[in-house]
Design a protein around this motif. Structure first.
Motif, PDB file in Angstrom:
ATOM      1  N   GLY A  24      49.528  21.819 -10.766  1.00 16.15           N
ATOM      2  CA  GLY A  24      48.271  22.271  -9.256  1.00 16.15           C
ATOM      3  C   GLY A  24      47.214  21.205 -10.346  1.00 16.15           C
ATOM      4  N   LEU A  25      45.976  21.607  -8.919  1.00 18.73           N
ATOM      5  CA  LEU A  25      45.074  20.962  -9.185  1.00 18.73           C
ATOM      6  C   LEU A  25      43.593  22.168  -9.502  1.00 18.73           C
ATOM      7  CD1 LEU A  25      43.646  18.557  -8.225  1.00 18.73           C
ATOM      8  CD2 LEU A  25      43.821  19.082  -5.649  1.00 18.73           C
ATOM      9  N   VAL A  26      42.992  22.000 -10.229  1.00 22.59           N
ATOM     10  CA  VAL A  26      41.220  21.732 -10.102  1.00 22.59           C
ATOM     11  C   VAL A  26      40.521  21.380 -10.528  1.00 22.59           C
ATOM     12  CG1 VAL A  26      42.546  24.223 -11.475  1.00 22.59           C
ATOM     13  CG2 VAL A  26      40.937  22.292 -12.396  1.00 22.59           C
ATOM     14  N   ASP A  27      39.224  21.566 -10.437  1.00 19.04           N
ATOM     15  CA  ASP A  27      37.753  20.391 -10.108  1.00 19.04           C
ATOM     16  C   ASP A  27      37.170  21.568 -10.373  1.00 19.04           C
ATOM     17  OD1 ASP A  27      36.926  20.847  -7.320  1.00 19.04           O
ATOM     18  OD2 ASP A  27      38.695  20.977  -6.497  1.00 19.04           O
ATOM     19  N   VAL A  28      35.914  20.458 -11.237  1.00 20.15           N
ATOM     20  CA  VAL A  28      34.074  21.237 -11.065  1.00 20.15           C
ATOM     21  C   VAL A  28      33.462  20.176 -10.820  1.00 20.15           C
ATOM     22  CG1 VAL A  28      35.230  22.261 -13.157  1.00 20.15           C
ATOM     23  CG2 VAL A  28      34.077  20.476 -13.371  1.00 20.15           C
ATOM     24  N   THR A  29      32.311  20.403 -10.649  1.00 20.07           N
ATOM     25  CA  THR A  29      31.081  19.200 -10.669  1.00 20.07           C
ATOM     26  C   THR A  29      30.168  19.278 -11.417  1.00 20.07           C
ATOM     27  OG1 THR A  29      30.836  19.721  -7.942  1.00 20.07           O
ATOM     28  CG2 THR A  29      29.495  19.456  -9.463  1.00 20.07           C
ATOM     29  N   VAL A  30      29.888  18.971 -12.360  1.00 17.48           N
ATOM     30  CA  VAL A  30      28.519  18.626 -13.491  1.00 17.48           C
ATOM     31  C   VAL A  30      27.631  18.161 -13.322  1.00 17.48           C
ATOM     32  CG1 VAL A  30      30.040  16.435 -14.974  1.00 17.48           C
ATOM     33  CG2 VAL A  30      28.488  18.058 -16.390  1.00 17.48           C
ATOM     34  N   GLU A  31      26.721  18.891 -13.522  1.00 13.58           N
ATOM     35  CA  GLU A  31      25.895  17.865 -13.456  1.00 13.58           C
ATOM     36  C   GLU A  31      25.190  17.983 -15.131  1.00 13.58           C
ATOM     37  OE1 GLU A  31      21.611  17.804 -10.882  1.00 13.58           O
ATOM     38  OE2 GLU A  31      23.092  19.676 -10.277  1.00 13.58           O
ATOM     39  N   VAL A  32      24.612  16.922 -15.126  1.00 14.06           N
ATOM     40  CA  VAL A  32      22.997  17.067 -16.400  1.00 14.06           C
ATOM     41  C   VAL A  32      21.821  16.564 -16.211  1.00 14.06           C
ATOM     42  CG1 VAL A  32      23.199  14.924 -18.836  1.00 14.06           C
ATOM     43  CG2 VAL A  32      24.986  15.776 -18.089  1.00 14.06           C
ATOM     44  N   ALA A  33      20.651  17.329 -16.725  1.00 20.47           N
ATOM     45  CA  ALA A  33      19.381  16.949 -15.828  1.00 20.47           C
ATOM     46  C   ALA A  33      18.885  16.735 -17.669  1.00 20.47           C
ATOM     47  CB  ALA A  33      18.855  18.333 -15.720  1.00 20.47           C
ATOM     48  N   MET A  34      17.659  15.556 -17.482  1.00 16.51           N
ATOM     49  CA  MET A  34      16.910  15.319 -18.948  1.00 16.51           C
ATOM     50  C   MET A  34      15.607  15.363 -18.763  1.00 16.51           C
ATOM     51  SD  MET A  34      19.408  12.770 -20.838  1.00 16.51           S
ATOM     52  CE  MET A  34      18.215  12.405 -22.617  1.00 16.51           C
ATOM     53  N   LEU A  35      15.352  14.684 -17.742  1.00 17.88           N
ATOM     54  CA  LEU A  35      14.027  14.995 -16.909  1.00 17.88           C
ATOM     55  C   LEU A  35      13.027  15.761 -16.233  1.00 17.88           C
ATOM     56  CD1 LEU A  35      13.740  11.203 -17.518  1.00 17.88           C
ATOM     57  CD2 LEU A  35      12.561  12.306 -19.133  1.00 17.88           C
ATOM     58  N   GLU A  36      11.952  16.030 -16.167  1.00 21.12           N
ATOM     59  CA  GLU A  36      11.812  16.200 -14.547  1.00 21.12           C
ATOM     60  C   GLU A  36      11.702  15.571 -13.433  1.00 21.12           C
ATOM     61  OE1 GLU A  36       7.925  18.141 -15.679  1.00 21.12           O
ATOM     62  OE2 GLU A  36       9.128  19.822 -16.987  1.00 21.12           O
ATOM     63  N   ARG A  37      11.620  14.366 -13.700  1.00 22.42           N
ATOM     64  CA  ARG A  37      11.206  13.239 -13.114  1.00 22.42           C
ATOM     65  C   ARG A  37      11.690  11.798 -13.183  1.00 22.42           C
ATOM     66  NH1 ARG A  37       6.612  15.258 -15.451  1.00 22.42           N
ATOM     67  NH2 ARG A  37       4.723  13.494 -15.963  1.00 22.42           N
ATOM     68  N   PRO A  38      11.511  11.229 -12.186  1.00 25.01           N
ATOM     69  CA  PRO A  38      11.994   9.920 -12.507  1.00 25.01           C
ATOM     70  C   PRO A  38      11.248   9.322 -13.502  1.00 25.01           C
ATOM     71  CG  PRO A  38      12.664   9.874 -10.675  1.00 25.01           C
ATOM     72  CD  PRO A  38      11.775  10.924 -10.684  1.00 25.01           C
ATOM     73  N   VAL A  39      11.169   8.168 -15.253  1.00 22.18           N
ATOM     74  CA  VAL A  39       9.846   7.860 -15.426  1.00 22.18           C
ATOM     75  C   VAL A  39       9.898   6.313 -16.334  1.00 22.18           C
ATOM     76  CG1 VAL A  39       8.701   9.991 -16.765  1.00 22.18           C
ATOM     77  CG2 VAL A  39      10.704   8.691 -17.493  1.00 22.18           C
ATOM     78  N   HIS A  40       9.313   5.630 -16.044  1.00 25.76           N
ATOM     79  CA  HIS A  40       9.412   4.173 -16.522  1.00 25.76           C
ATOM     80  C   HIS A  40      10.071   3.800 -18.046  1.00 25.76           C
ATOM     81  CE1 HIS A  40       8.544   0.023 -16.664  1.00 25.76           C
ATOM     82  NE2 HIS A  40       7.276   0.121 -16.253  1.00 25.76           N
ATOM     83  N   SER A  41      11.084   3.182 -17.672  1.00 23.19           N
ATOM     84  CA  SER A  41      11.852   2.477 -18.547  1.00 23.19           C
ATOM     85  C   SER A  41      11.390   1.813 -19.471  1.00 23.19           C
ATOM     86  CB  SER A  41      13.473   1.486 -18.303  1.00 23.19           C
ATOM     87  OG  SER A  41      13.149   0.977 -17.300  1.00 23.19           O
ATOM     88  N   GLY A  42      10.442   1.283 -18.859  1.00 22.01           N
ATOM     89  CA  GLY A  42       9.717   0.510 -20.251  1.00 22.01           C
ATOM     90  C   GLY A  42       8.634   1.033 -21.317  1.00 22.01           C
ATOM     91  N   VAL A  43       7.751   1.761 -20.539  1.00 24.20           N
ATOM     92  CA  VAL A  43       7.339   3.267 -21.205  1.00 24.20           C
ATOM     93  C   VAL A  43       7.573   4.105 -21.789  1.00 24.20           C
ATOM     94  CG1 VAL A  43       5.652   4.329 -20.918  1.00 24.20           C
ATOM     95  CG2 VAL A  43       5.346   2.548 -19.414  1.00 24.20           C
ATOM     96  N   TYR A  44       8.717   4.993 -21.182  1.00 21.23           N
ATOM     97  CA  TYR A  44       9.683   5.705 -22.335  1.00 21.23           C
ATOM     98  C   TYR A  44      10.904   5.531 -22.436  1.00 21.23           C
ATOM     99  CZ  TYR A  44       5.510   8.040 -20.344  1.00 21.23           C
ATOM    100  OH  TYR A  44       4.682   8.577 -20.102  1.00 21.23           O
ATOM    101  N   GLY A  45      11.108   4.468 -22.079  1.00 24.16           N
ATOM    102  CA  GLY A  45      12.933   3.867 -22.805  1.00 24.16           C
ATOM    103  C   GLY A  45      13.028   3.726 -24.016  1.00 24.16           C
TER     104      GLY A  45
END
Length: 449
Positions: free
Chosen positions: A199-220
């Motif tokens: 048989g077959l099933v599927d799902v969509t998984v969404e992961v969220a960590m931030l309200e918006r993109p932020v600078h990877s150097g400043v916050y990484g």
């Protein structure tokens, strides 16, 4: 009553050249029902099948469709007195090409190379359509049993309106035996009767960590990104051996002979050095155990990426489930596993997909199966074997539920090199001839004294 087997092999041989020509004619029609741009092509394909059925001596032919559904063809050869009726199923719609430029020859221009006919639908499933029609031609339009030819037009879209068609045309489609020509053989000289499907099933998984993109150097560093969190989550779907790590799923055992690993790797196009996943024999891994795949990810494209932490990312996860599994329960288990493996406190949303296909097992016993084993073994020169399918064909269960008194036989003229749904799909022409003879012999075997 004359012996229906007399001169049958010669009649099949005589019918094959025209069947090959008409198969090429069908392949030239891009009947991709899933693509609205090809709706008219799919209608033209149905009209062509109807025309071929009339020429093969059908007493009645009609094109039917449920509301919003694709055109299907139903043709009838009435049963001689006292004889059973056999429903012959195949489908005339095809998959998208996956990119015409990737094919060795144009996908809708049938081309023979090394004994194989290449083209989209050459195997799946216009070969099934022409198998049935070639058998009826071999009998010169007078088969020894009643025949109802049912050629569906939306199988590659999941047969969404098939239940409605079966209900609205129940009396017309009722039969003693149903032969579904939409499966494959383990080798070109070994016929198969398919008795299990995942048989077959599927799902969509969404992961969220931030309200918006932020600078990877400043916050990484102290702040993570959603794409890495998603990848970590998806990595928990398998254990170190490649087994599906979701607990509680059904797993089966098979006594079928193991497949040759080198041939299997070659047929799959596996790159050198890439390991096979999981444990157990290849039949067990492909027919009777679950399999999980990530089908797509929504995230910035590499060419468009910038030095910012990705706030959200999502993926579609598909899972094949083994016979004996409950599809909804398996879908819930997949969702729960993903939710429990999201790292770093990231927010996660798992949405069930709309498409669910229950696994299915057919009982390979009874008079119809005995007749099929005799017919197929004679035609191929090797004993027929029972096999499973790793993929899902939901409509088979629908036929079994709608016509509980009918024996359901799942056959076909594909083989591991046919590349169904893939680039350079093809049909082994010698095997096609054996498949036609096998089905012709089956109709003879099903006659009543």
């Amino acid at each position: 009553m004359p012996d229906p087997r007399e001169n049958l092999a010669a009649a099949v041989t005589d019918a094959l050249p025209a069947a090959r020509a008409d198969l090429e004619r069908l392949v030239r029609i891009p009947s991709i029902w899933a693509d609205p741009a090809h709706a008219e092509d799919t209608r033209r394909s149905a009209e062509t099948v109807a025309e071929l059925a009339r020429a093969a001596g059908a007493a009645a032919v009609q094109i039917v469709a449920a509301e919003g559904g694709a055109p299907a063809v139903v043709a009838q050869w009435p049963a001689p007195e006292g004889q059973p009726t056999v429903l012959l199923y195949a489908h005339h719609d095809v998959q998208p090409t996956g990119g015409d430029e990737h094919w060795t020859s144009p996908p809708f221009e049938p081309t023979e190379r090394d004994g194989r006919l290449y083209g989209r639908g050459a195997a799946d499933d216009k070969a099934g359509v022409m198998t049935h029609l070639a058998v009826l031609r071999a009998y010169q339009g007078h088969p020894p049993v009643g025949v109802t030819l049912f050629i569906e037009g939306e199988e590659e879209s999941g047969s969404p309106t098939l239940p409605a068609l079966l209900r609205s045309h129940h009396e017309l489609l009722t039969a003693d035996v149903i032969v579904i020509a939409d499966a494959a053989n383990p080798a070109v000289d070994v016929p198969a009767l398919t008795t299990s499907l995942r048989g077959l099933v599927d799902v969509t998984v969404e992961v969220a960590m931030l309200e918006r993109p932020v600078h990877s150097g400043v916050y990484g560093g102290p702040v993570g990104d959603a794409l890495t969190a998603l990848c970590t989550t998806l990595g928990a779907l398998h254990d170190a051996k490649g087994e599906v790590a979701i607990p509680g799923l059904a797993r089966g055992h098979s006594d079928a002979p193991d497949m040759d690993e080198a041939t299997f790797r070659s047929d799959a196009g596996l790159l050198d050095g890439v390991e096979l996943l999981g444990t157990g024999t290849l039949p067990e891994r492909t027919w009777l155990k679950p399999a999980v795949a990530v089908l797509g990810i929504d995230a910035p494209r590499v060419a468009e990426a910038s030095n910012v932490l990705v706030p959200r990312a999502r993926a579609m996860v598909s899972m094949r489930i083994a016979p004996g599994e409950d599809a909804l329960a398996a879908q819930r288990a997949l969702a729960a596993h993903l939710e429990s493996h999201v790292p770093w406190g990231a927010q996660v949303t798992v949405t069930p997909g709309p498409g669910i296909a229950e696994p299915f097992t057919l009982d390979g016993t009874g008079a119809a199966y005995d007749a099929a084993r005799r017919a197929f073994s004679e035609a191929y020169g090797n004993a027929a074997v029972e096999t499973g399918i790793g993929g899902s064909i939901p409509f088979i269960a629908e036929f079994a539920r709608t016509f509980p008194g009918a024996a359901v036989l799942v056959t076909g003229v594909g083989d591991p090199a046919s590349r169904w749904h893939g680039i350079d799909e093809s049909l082994h022409l010698e095997m096609f001839g054996k498949g036609v003879l096998a089905e012709a012999l089956l109709l003879a075997e099903l006659t009543r004294p």
